[in-house]
Design a protein around this motif. Structure first.
Motif, PDB file in Angstrom:
ATOM      1  N   SER A  23     -26.276  -6.268  16.933  1.00 49.52           N
ATOM      2  CA  SER A  23     -25.851  -6.507  15.468  1.00 49.52           C
ATOM      3  C   SER A  23     -24.459  -5.812  15.453  1.00 49.52           C
ATOM      4  O   SER A  23     -24.227  -4.590  15.935  1.00 49.52           O
ATOM      5  N   SER A  31     -26.530  -3.357   8.623  1.00 46.23           N
ATOM      6  CA  SER A  31     -25.898  -4.413   8.992  1.00 46.23           C
ATOM      7  C   SER A  31     -25.773  -4.255  10.781  1.00 46.23           C
ATOM      8  O   SER A  31     -25.710  -5.280  11.402  1.00 46.23           O
ATOM      9  N   THR A  34     -29.746  -2.410  15.369  1.00 42.64           N
ATOM     10  CA  THR A  34     -30.639  -3.008  16.253  1.00 42.64           C
ATOM     11  C   THR A  34     -31.867  -2.347  16.538  1.00 42.64           C
ATOM     12  O   THR A  34     -31.663  -1.291  17.217  1.00 42.64           O
ATOM     13  N   GLN A 255     -22.763   0.911  14.998  1.00 42.61           N
ATOM     14  CA  GLN A 255     -23.682   0.237  15.587  1.00 42.61           C
ATOM     15  C   GLN A 255     -24.859   1.285  16.029  1.00 42.61           C
ATOM     16  O   GLN A 255     -24.498   2.063  16.740  1.00 42.61           O
ATOM     17  N   GLY A 274     -28.202  -8.614   8.587  1.00 39.95           N
ATOM     18  CA  GLY A 274     -27.502  -8.952   9.546  1.00 39.95           C
ATOM     19  C   GLY A 274     -27.840  -8.018  10.884  1.00 39.95           C
ATOM     20  O   GLY A 274     -27.338  -8.100  11.911  1.00 39.95           O
ATOM     21  N   GLY A 275     -28.880  -7.028  10.585  1.00 40.92           N
ATOM     22  CA  GLY A 275     -29.625  -6.432  11.363  1.00 40.92           C
ATOM     23  C   GLY A 275     -30.288  -7.067  12.561  1.00 40.92           C
ATOM     24  O   GLY A 275     -30.514  -8.310  12.260  1.00 40.92           O
ATOM     25  N   SER A 276     -30.642  -6.657  13.777  1.00 41.27           N
ATOM     26  CA  SER A 276     -31.414  -7.577  14.644  1.00 41.27           C
ATOM     27  C   SER A 276     -32.785  -6.716  15.171  1.00 41.27           C
ATOM     28  O   SER A 276     -32.909  -5.558  14.986  1.00 41.27           O
ATOM     29  N   GLN A 297     -34.176 -14.830  10.896  1.00 42.64           N
ATOM     30  CA  GLN A 297     -33.596 -14.027   9.910  1.00 42.64           C
ATOM     31  C   GLN A 297     -33.784 -14.643   8.554  1.00 42.64           C
ATOM     32  O   GLN A 297     -34.139 -14.002   7.381  1.00 42.64           O
TER      33      GLN A 297
END
Length: 458
Positions: A23, A31, A34, A255, A274-276, A297
């Motif tokens: 991300s 956001s 990850t 990040q 928006g995070g992974s 998501q």
């Protein structure tokens, strides 16, 4: 710099190329986060180690234990804004490596899960962030201590006000600490607790963990990449929540990459922002990476946003799913989760699987939950629907042919009397929650079928 992706081939359990997309922060909390999940020995820590391979003054050594036996060579690629860094074996069967295009002036802060450091140490002028990261490199073996962290402490002491401001966001009491020297000439970290103090030799693992996590963050800058392996280790649940809140805030413009076994570190709002979410699986044939897509998501957003009737759809129990190995049962609601095991017990049987949280929040949501499970690499999933929703099964089976769907013989798990707004419902159980005689045989058959499916191997 922005780290877009890493590709790993031949490192430890990765006998085929696996990639993880990261991300990139957009200003929203979480956001840039990850989150890497998976069971023990799946390969999560191996991904973390690969970031260390780009650090230090010398190219790393990929020893026999680090190279996957199927490939006997390693290649790691990191993608930064179109630039590709490569760390690879010079040739098959060799521990010697080469690094291509690695930018040493753009270091990645990697914090291992083993966060102990030498309790007594020698004097140093202090390693600033850049010097400390340049000294950090992939060791030949996994170490139980951080090699140079004690020298980092002297620099942290010089910036104690900034450090303590961040530390106080996690620890409820105002922290007091210093570096002292023994009569024998050894330096040590000293913590104060009221009128009393103790040295770094007697610090609890939780305090050491928090101290090192805060140190990885407090002097970072916007755009930095920070990687933390299992930030929850040795922390009470309340401290886990505070640490995650801190990471989530820093992930607005940095990040933050974490691997975790804790549901407190899987945050649905961060993923929606928006995070992974990444799940690593090793079923004996090598480590494989599964990652939630943009469609996944959107499903999370749909199922978790403003759901007044089913706010627990992605509560703490449901998030335990991300750490399960397989064999998941998805049902409509919380009554099914509570009563189906009771039905099995009345029949002298067990359900050889784990339920998804407290249900999907309705039959129509089962499809969405199964889509998430499919993206995250779950291979054994069964859906149990009420009898009045049996018409959904053909569509579900077509969309997810490897999964298994059944329905109970009655319209509901529980008999429900008529109300003003609804008619009575014939349930599998009577008013005393006892399985009705007419449903014994068909329900027993359902559980046998379910357990047989869960025990199969593709």
């Amino acid at each position: 710099m922005a780290l877009d992706k890493i590709e790993i081939n031949g490192y430890r359990g990765f006998n085929t190329t696996a990639s993880v997309n990261f991300s990139v922060p957009n200003g929203d909390a979480g956001s840039g986060l990850t989150i890497i999940t998976g069971s023990n020995n799946s390969g999560k820590s191996s991904i973390i180690e690969c970031f260390k391979a780009r650090g230090g003054y010398q190219s790393p050594s990929f020893t026999v234990g680090r190279r996957n036996a199927d490939t006997d060579l390693v290649e790691i690629k990191l993608y930064f804004n179109g630039r590709v860094e490569i760390i690879k074996s010079q040739q098959k069967g060799s521990s010697e490596t080469t690094r291509e295009n690695v930018e040493q002036n753009e270091p990645i802060y990697v914090l291992p899960s083993r966060r102990a450091f030498a309790p007594f140490f020698s004097r140093s002028d202090g390693f600033d962030r850049s010097t400390y990261l340049q000294s950090e490199q992939l060791q030949a073996q996994r170490s139980s201590v951080m090699d140079n962290f004690q020298y980092r402490l002297f620099n942290t002491l010089k910036n104690q006000a900034a450090f303590n401001e961040v530390l106080h966001k996690v620890l409820p009491s105002k922290p007091e600490w210093s570096i002292d020297q023994s009569d024998e000439g050894n330096y040590f970290l000293k913590f104060y607790n009221g009128k009393h103090s103790h040295s770094s030799d007697g610090l609890g693992e939780g305090i050491v963990s928090i101290f090192s996590i805060v140190d990885s963050l407090y002097d970072s800058k916007s755009g930095d990449v920070i990687v933390i392996d299992e930030p929850e280790l040795s922390l009470h649940p309340m401290l886990q929540k505070r640490v995650f809140s801190l990471l989530k805030d820093y992930a607005r413009d940095r990040q933050i990459i974490i691997s975790t076994h804790s549901p407190y570190f899987v945050d649905i709002p961060s993923l929606i922002s928006g995070g992974s979410l990444v799940r690593v699986v090793n079923n004996g044939n090598g480590s494989v990476v599964h990652q939630l897509s943009a469609e996944g998501q959107e499903i999370l957003k749909k199922l978790s946003s403003g759901n007044l009737y089913n706010p627990h759809t992605f509560g703490l129990d449901a998030k335990e799913l991300f750490f399960s190995e397989d064999n998941i049962v998805v049902v409509e609601g919380q009554e099914d989760v509570l009563l189906l095991p009771s039905v099995a017990e009345q029949l002298g049987m067990n359900i050889d699987a784990s339920f998804f949280g407290w249900g999907a929040g309705g039959a129509s949501n089962i499809e969405h939950i199964c889509k998430l499970l499919e993206e995250l690499g779950f291979t054994k999933v069964s859906g149990i629907l009420d009898g009045d929703k049996a018409e959904l099964i053909p569509s579900l089976q077509e969309k997810f042919p490897k999964y298994h769907y059944v329905h109970i013989a009655a319209d509901d798990i529980r008999t429900k009397p008529a109300r003003k707004a609804s008619n009575s419902v014939e349930g599998l159980l009577d008013k005393k929650r006892v399985l009705k005689d007419e449903y014994v045989d068909v329900t027993k058959k359902l559980f046998v079928e379910l357990n047989t499916y869960m025990g199969e191997r593709f």
